[in-house]
Design an enzyme around this catalytic site. Sequence first.
Site, PDB file in Angstrom:
ATOM      1  N   CYS A 118       0.482  -1.065   0.207  1.00 18.43           N
ATOM      2  CA  CYS A 118       0.016   0.149  -0.192  1.00 18.43           C
ATOM      3  C   CYS A 118       1.142   1.540  -0.307  1.00 18.43           C
ATOM      4  CB  CYS A 118      -0.750   0.257   1.226  1.00 18.43           C
ATOM      5  SG  CYS A 118      -2.951   1.211   1.058  1.00 18.43           S
ATOM      6  N   HIS A 147      -3.893  -5.132   0.584  1.00 20.51           N
ATOM      7  CA  HIS A 147      -3.209  -6.258   1.840  1.00 20.51           C
ATOM      8  C   HIS A 147      -3.236  -7.329   1.698  1.00 20.51           C
ATOM      9  CE1 HIS A 147      -2.723  -2.139   3.943  1.00 20.51           C
ATOM     10  NE2 HIS A 147      -3.499  -1.078   3.019  1.00 20.51           N
ATOM     11  N   GLU A 173      -2.323  -9.327   4.408  1.00 23.12           N
ATOM     12  CA  GLU A 173      -2.265  -9.366   5.609  1.00 23.12           C
ATOM     13  C   GLU A 173      -3.748  -9.571   5.783  1.00 23.12           C
ATOM     14  OE1 GLU A 173      -1.970  -4.821   6.258  1.00 23.12           O
ATOM     15  OE2 GLU A 173      -1.606  -7.113   4.897  1.00 23.12           O
ATOM     16  N   GLY A 217      -0.798 -15.133  35.845  1.00 25.54           N
ATOM     17  CA  GLY A 217      -1.183 -15.228  34.399  1.00 25.54           C
ATOM     18  C   GLY A 217      -0.760 -15.640  33.515  1.00 25.54           C
TER      19      GLY A 217
END
Length: 509
Positions: free
Chosen positions: A79, A167, A169, A223
């Site tokens: 892009c 794009h 992705e 966590g």
Amino acid sequence: MPEKILILDFGSQFTQLIARRVRELNIYCEIHPFNNFPEVDSTVKGIILSGSPYSVRQEDAPQFDFAPYHGKMPILGVCYGAQYLAQHNGGEVSASNTREYGRANLQYINQDSKLFKDIPANSQVWMSHGDTINAVADSFEIIASTDSVKVAAYHIKDTDTYAIQFHPEVTHSLDGKQLLKNFLVDICGCHQEWTSESFIESTVAALKEKLGDDKVVLGLSGGVDSSVAAVLLHQAIGKNLYCIFVDNGLLRKDEFESVLDSYKHMGLNVTGVDAKQRFYDALEGLSDPEKKRKAIGRVFIEVFDDEAHKVQDVKWLGQGTIYPDVIESVSVKGPSATIKSHHNVGGLPDFMKLKVVEPLNTLFKDEVRRVGKSLGIDPNILGRHPFPGPGLAIRILGEVTPEKVAILQQADAIYINNLRSAGVYDKVWQAGAIYLPVQSVGVMGDERTYENVVCLRAVESLDGMTADWCHLPYELLAKISNEIINNVKGINRVVYDISSKPPATIEWE
């Protein structure tokens, strides 16, 4: 050192997604701001130039000198990156009369191009651009076009420089993963050997070399991130790792006891510290979210420092910092444009005199979980939803008090337990209850009430960089609401947050 791809970030909202797609192909990559590009060494196999919210025609558009790399290694412009390469090689870029936002089809594809190997004609791609490349230099060859955009992709002859206007992705580009694989494997020569097992092997070896016989203290939270970081460090230095778990009074209901119990079976040396009152005292009178975060961070460091001093000759502080923490704390335009303070990112006060070791600071959250699985960590720990470092303090809007914490802990426990019993906990990326500084009228029995509101938040995400709200069943939400209102004194209304990130953030503060 593993081979890698460097992604040059011009500020696109999709830059992190490019990195995720590259890593899904078992190839290591790093994102770097265009104005802070690292030295390129022999491990770098190629460079990807991201998109940008800027136009290449703007005076203040991001600039990058690609001459040292052009023709010397593979480059893929995406892009803005495609427009930038075209403009700086004698091409012409202008505002488009036929802007393309959304799905488009590649009506023409050069089937002989290495970039488009195994990609069929008419392949659907995702466009998001206001400028168009109107003309390219003679050294360029156009290798793909749509009905309205002639230069949808090009190749600079006699080089491994390619560029695409779309794009690859995003999932709407149906053959985007194949295109990236073509670039990374066939053009850059990457070997697709970056796996969780290879990460563990190289990281443990690097930690052994870096730390030697030094002692490390690490703050555990229960966590995923801190647990995986602890096990990696434990594999590298064993008994020289000292783990500290601080009860800041802002944990979930009964979390301090349950977390300490879970670590008993992991062979870790853990000390639990009850510091609830110190945190409550520091938070008294504070309503601003950044001030609350800073107060919590300051007290945590003080408590942690007190405990660390009980370990003789400690030299390192271990942290569970992950890649999104790093990315969100660095802007591509000069000084950090920080969305919020990250408790794991930033310097330590001088009095601690500790060096920092962060074994996970190149990984996204789902990659951390895969590494944890390969390490054999308890699935109950790996499957836990992310929980903010400042804990419930930033889920209590306004001033934090022990009474509000107790109310929110009860409401949150009802919420999370219902998600588990309904079998949807593992389908949700992150969930939690938020205590709102709003009182509303209600009726309980024959009495009028004027009590507080709890908001439920549940999102789907891969790594927290973007997120969408979860469509939980109405029946489940009704059951949760009913249980909270009937069992948590002080709450008479429950609402559900249906905001996505962006524009909202996952946490409210």
